[in-house]
Design a protein around this motif. Structure first.
Motif, mmCIF file in Angstrom:
data_model
loop_
_atom_site.group_PDB
_atom_site.id
_atom_site.type_symbol
_atom_site.label_atom_id
_atom_site.label_comp_id
_atom_site.label_asym_id
_atom_site.label_seq_id
_atom_site.Cartn_x
_atom_site.Cartn_y
_atom_site.Cartn_z
ATOM 1 N N LEU A 109 0.822 -1.202 0.000
ATOM 2 C CA LEU A 109 0.000 0.000 0.000
ATOM 3 C C LEU A 109 0.857 1.253 0.000
ATOM 4 N N SER A 110 0.386 2.286 -0.679
ATOM 5 C CA SER A 110 1.034 3.587 -0.552
ATOM 6 C C SER A 110 0.684 4.150 0.813
ATOM 7 N N PHE A 111 1.372 5.196 1.233
ATOM 8 C CA PHE A 111 1.113 5.793 2.539
ATOM 9 C C PHE A 111 -0.344 6.219 2.660
ATOM 10 N N ASP A 112 -0.884 6.834 1.606
ATOM 11 C CA ASP A 112 -2.265 7.312 1.644
ATOM 12 C C ASP A 112 -3.288 6.183 1.702
ATOM 13 N N GLN A 113 -2.891 4.984 1.286
ATOM 14 C CA GLN A 113 -3.795 3.837 1.334
ATOM 15 C C GLN A 113 -3.778 3.121 2.685
ATOM 16 N N LEU A 114 -2.772 3.403 3.520
ATOM 17 C CA LEU A 114 -2.710 2.763 4.835
ATOM 18 C C LEU A 114 -3.865 3.250 5.696
ATOM 19 N N SER A 115 -4.578 2.320 6.318
ATOM 20 C CA SER A 115 -5.589 2.716 7.293
ATOM 21 C C SER A 115 -4.858 3.142 8.562
ATOM 22 N N LEU A 116 -5.569 3.759 9.473
ATOM 23 C CA LEU A 116 -4.949 4.104 10.752
ATOM 24 C C LEU A 116 -4.456 2.846 11.456
ATOM 25 N N GLY A 117 -5.216 1.759 11.361
ATOM 26 C CA GLY A 117 -4.794 0.492 11.960
ATOM 27 C C GLY A 117 -3.524 -0.041 11.320
ATOM 28 N N ASP A 118 -3.444 0.026 9.975
ATOM 29 C CA ASP A 118 -2.232 -0.410 9.271
ATOM 30 C C ASP A 118 -1.040 0.417 9.718
ATOM 31 N N LEU A 119 -1.221 1.731 9.789
ATOM 32 C CA LEU A 119 -0.132 2.618 10.179
ATOM 33 C C LEU A 119 0.325 2.302 11.605
ATOM 34 N N TYR A 120 -0.616 2.130 12.520
ATOM 35 C CA TYR A 120 -0.264 1.828 13.903
ATOM 36 C C TYR A 120 0.472 0.488 13.986
ATOM 37 N N ASP A 121 -0.034 -0.534 13.295
ATOM 38 C CA ASP A 121 0.620 -1.842 13.291
ATOM 39 C C ASP A 121 2.044 -1.733 12.746
ATOM 40 N N THR A 122 2.201 -0.979 11.655
ATOM 41 C CA THR A 122 3.507 -0.804 11.026
ATOM 42 C C THR A 122 4.490 -0.143 11.988
ATOM 43 N N LEU A 123 4.066 0.943 12.611
ATOM 44 C CA LEU A 123 4.954 1.633 13.542
ATOM 45 C C LEU A 123 5.262 0.754 14.755
ATOM 46 N N HIS A 124 4.281 -0.025 15.208
ATOM 47 C CA HIS A 124 4.482 -0.922 16.341
ATOM 48 C C HIS A 124 5.577 -1.949 16.047
ATOM 49 N N VAL A 125 5.484 -2.640 14.903
ATOM 50 C CA VAL A 125 6.474 -3.681 14.610
ATOM 51 C C VAL A 125 7.838 -3.078 14.306
#
Length: 160
Positions: free
Chosen positions: A16-32
Protein backbone atom coordinates in the motif's frame (compact mmCIF):
# COMPACT_ATOMS: atom_id res chain seq x y z
CA UNK A 1 4.04 -35.94 -0.27
CA UNK A 2 3.27 -32.22 0.10
CA UNK A 3 5.67 -30.17 2.18
CA UNK A 4 4.34 -29.15 5.59
CA UNK A 5 2.96 -25.66 5.77
CA UNK A 6 4.97 -23.07 7.70
CA UNK A 7 3.95 -19.68 9.13
CA UNK A 8 5.66 -18.04 6.14
CA UNK A 9 3.30 -19.87 3.76
CA UNK A 10 0.31 -18.50 5.62
CA UNK A 11 1.06 -14.77 5.47
CA UNK A 12 -1.31 -12.57 3.47
CA UNK A 13 0.51 -9.82 1.58
CA UNK A 14 -0.62 -6.29 0.73
CA UNK A 15 1.44 -3.43 -0.66
CA UNK A 16 0.00 0.00 0.00
CA UNK A 17 1.03 3.59 -0.55
CA UNK A 18 1.11 5.79 2.54
CA UNK A 19 -2.26 7.31 1.64
CA UNK A 20 -3.79 3.84 1.33
CA UNK A 21 -2.71 2.76 4.84
CA UNK A 22 -5.59 2.72 7.29
CA UNK A 23 -4.95 4.10 10.75
CA UNK A 24 -4.79 0.49 11.96
CA UNK A 25 -2.23 -0.41 9.27
CA UNK A 26 -0.13 2.62 10.18
CA UNK A 27 -0.26 1.83 13.90
CA UNK A 28 0.62 -1.84 13.29
CA UNK A 29 3.51 -0.80 11.03
CA UNK A 30 4.95 1.63 13.54
CA UNK A 31 4.48 -0.92 16.34
CA UNK A 32 6.47 -3.68 14.61
CA UNK A 33 9.16 -1.28 13.38
CA UNK A 34 9.65 0.06 16.93
CA UNK A 35 9.72 -3.46 18.37
CA UNK A 36 12.35 -4.75 15.95
CA UNK A 37 14.50 -1.72 15.16
CA UNK A 38 14.37 0.12 18.49
CA UNK A 39 13.52 -2.35 21.28
CA UNK A 40 15.52 -5.28 19.83
CA UNK A 41 18.41 -3.39 18.26
CA UNK A 42 19.40 0.18 19.05
CA UNK A 43 17.54 3.42 19.59
CA UNK A 44 17.46 5.42 16.37
CA UNK A 45 15.15 7.80 14.57
CA UNK A 46 12.85 5.45 12.63
CA UNK A 47 10.43 8.11 11.43
CA UNK A 48 12.31 9.98 8.70
CA UNK A 49 9.58 11.54 6.53
CA UNK A 50 10.22 9.02 3.75
CA UNK A 51 7.16 6.93 4.66
CA UNK A 52 4.81 9.35 2.93
CA UNK A 53 6.47 8.67 -0.44
CA UNK A 54 7.02 4.94 0.13
CA UNK A 55 5.11 1.77 -0.56
CA UNK A 56 4.52 -0.41 2.50
CA UNK A 57 4.53 -4.20 2.15
CA UNK A 58 2.64 -5.89 4.98
CA UNK A 59 2.57 -9.62 5.66
CA UNK A 60 -0.25 -10.56 8.06
CA UNK A 61 -0.96 -13.98 9.52
CA UNK A 62 -4.39 -15.64 9.37
CA UNK A 63 -5.47 -13.71 12.48
CA UNK A 64 -4.57 -10.39 10.88
CA UNK A 65 -1.46 -9.82 13.02
CA UNK A 66 1.34 -8.03 11.16
CA UNK A 67 4.28 -10.46 11.14
CA UNK A 68 6.47 -9.18 8.30
CA UNK A 69 7.08 -5.74 6.80
CA UNK A 70 9.26 -3.87 4.30
CA UNK A 71 9.31 -0.31 3.03
CA UNK A 72 9.84 0.26 -0.69
CA UNK A 73 11.30 3.64 -1.64
CA UNK A 74 11.04 5.06 -5.15
CA UNK A 75 14.13 6.11 -7.11
CA UNK A 76 15.70 9.32 -5.86
CA UNK A 77 14.38 9.14 -2.28
CA UNK A 78 17.26 7.26 -0.63
CA UNK A 79 19.37 6.29 -3.65
CA UNK A 80 19.29 6.88 -7.39
CA UNK A 81 17.68 3.42 -7.67
CA UNK A 82 14.57 2.14 -5.88
CA UNK A 83 15.32 0.73 -2.46
CA UNK A 84 13.90 -1.79 0.01
CA UNK A 85 14.36 -1.04 3.68
CA UNK A 86 12.97 -1.44 7.20
CA UNK A 87 12.86 -5.17 6.36
CA UNK A 88 11.61 -7.16 9.34
CA UNK A 89 10.09 -10.45 10.42
CA UNK A 90 8.63 -10.72 13.88
CA UNK A 91 10.09 -13.34 16.26
CA UNK A 92 7.05 -15.60 15.75
CA UNK A 93 7.91 -16.15 12.06
CA UNK A 94 11.71 -15.93 12.07
CA UNK A 95 13.34 -19.07 10.74
CA UNK A 96 10.22 -20.08 8.79
CA UNK A 97 11.13 -18.55 5.43
CA UNK A 98 9.09 -15.40 6.09
CA UNK A 99 12.13 -13.20 5.38
CA UNK A 100 12.70 -14.87 2.01
CA UNK A 101 9.02 -14.51 1.13
CA UNK A 102 9.07 -10.87 2.21
CA UNK A 103 12.05 -10.09 -0.04
CA UNK A 104 10.53 -12.06 -2.93
CA UNK A 105 7.35 -9.98 -2.66
CA UNK A 106 9.25 -6.70 -2.16
CA UNK A 107 11.48 -7.31 -5.18
CA UNK A 108 8.42 -8.21 -7.28
CA UNK A 109 6.76 -4.94 -6.21
CA UNK A 110 9.86 -2.99 -7.28
CA UNK A 111 9.90 -4.81 -10.63
CA UNK A 112 6.21 -4.05 -11.15
CA UNK A 113 6.63 -0.32 -10.42
CA UNK A 114 10.08 0.26 -12.00
CA UNK A 115 10.63 -2.57 -14.52
CA UNK A 116 14.24 -3.52 -15.09
CA UNK A 117 15.58 -1.17 -12.42
CA UNK A 118 18.38 -2.26 -10.09
CA UNK A 119 17.60 -2.16 -6.37
CA UNK A 120 20.04 -0.60 -3.86
CA UNK A 121 19.82 -1.36 -0.15
CA UNK A 122 21.67 -0.44 3.04
CA UNK A 123 21.92 -3.85 4.72
CA UNK A 124 23.00 -4.70 8.22
CA UNK A 125 26.33 -6.47 7.72
CA UNK A 126 25.33 -9.60 9.62
CA UNK A 127 22.59 -10.17 7.01
CA UNK A 128 25.02 -10.12 4.07
CA UNK A 129 24.57 -13.85 3.26
CA UNK A 130 20.76 -13.54 3.43
CA UNK A 131 20.72 -10.68 0.93
CA UNK A 132 23.31 -12.39 -1.29
CA UNK A 133 20.89 -15.33 -1.36
CA UNK A 134 18.28 -12.90 -2.69
CA UNK A 135 20.63 -11.89 -5.53
CA UNK A 136 22.22 -8.76 -4.03
CA UNK A 137 25.96 -8.08 -4.17
CA UNK A 138 28.08 -5.91 -1.88
CA UNK A 139 29.11 -2.62 -3.53
CA UNK A 140 30.63 -0.75 -0.57
CA UNK A 141 33.01 -1.08 2.31
CA UNK A 142 31.35 -1.63 5.71
CA UNK A 143 30.12 1.54 7.41
CA UNK A 144 28.38 2.36 10.67
CA UNK A 145 24.76 3.51 10.66
CA UNK A 146 23.10 4.07 14.02
CA UNK A 147 25.99 2.18 15.62
CA UNK A 148 25.35 -0.96 13.52
CA UNK A 149 27.75 -2.16 10.76
CA UNK A 150 26.08 -1.88 7.33
CA UNK A 151 26.91 -2.60 3.69
CA UNK A 152 25.49 -1.05 0.55
CA UNK A 153 24.23 -3.85 -1.69
CA UNK A 154 22.87 -3.85 -5.23
CA UNK A 155 20.51 -6.18 -7.08
CA UNK A 156 20.85 -5.98 -10.84
CA UNK A 157 17.48 -6.81 -12.38
CA UNK A 158 17.38 -9.58 -14.97
CA UNK A 159 15.50 -7.12 -17.20
CA UNK A 160 18.25 -4.46 -17.01
Amino acid sequence: MPKPSSPADQLNWTCLSFDQLSLGDLYDTLHVRCQVFIAEQVAFQDLDYKDQSAWHLLGRDGSGVLQSYARILPPGLAYEEPSIGRVLAMAAVRGTGAGWELMRHAMAEVEQRWPGSPIRIGAQAYLQKFYEGCGFEVVSQPYLEDGIPHLTMLYRSQGA
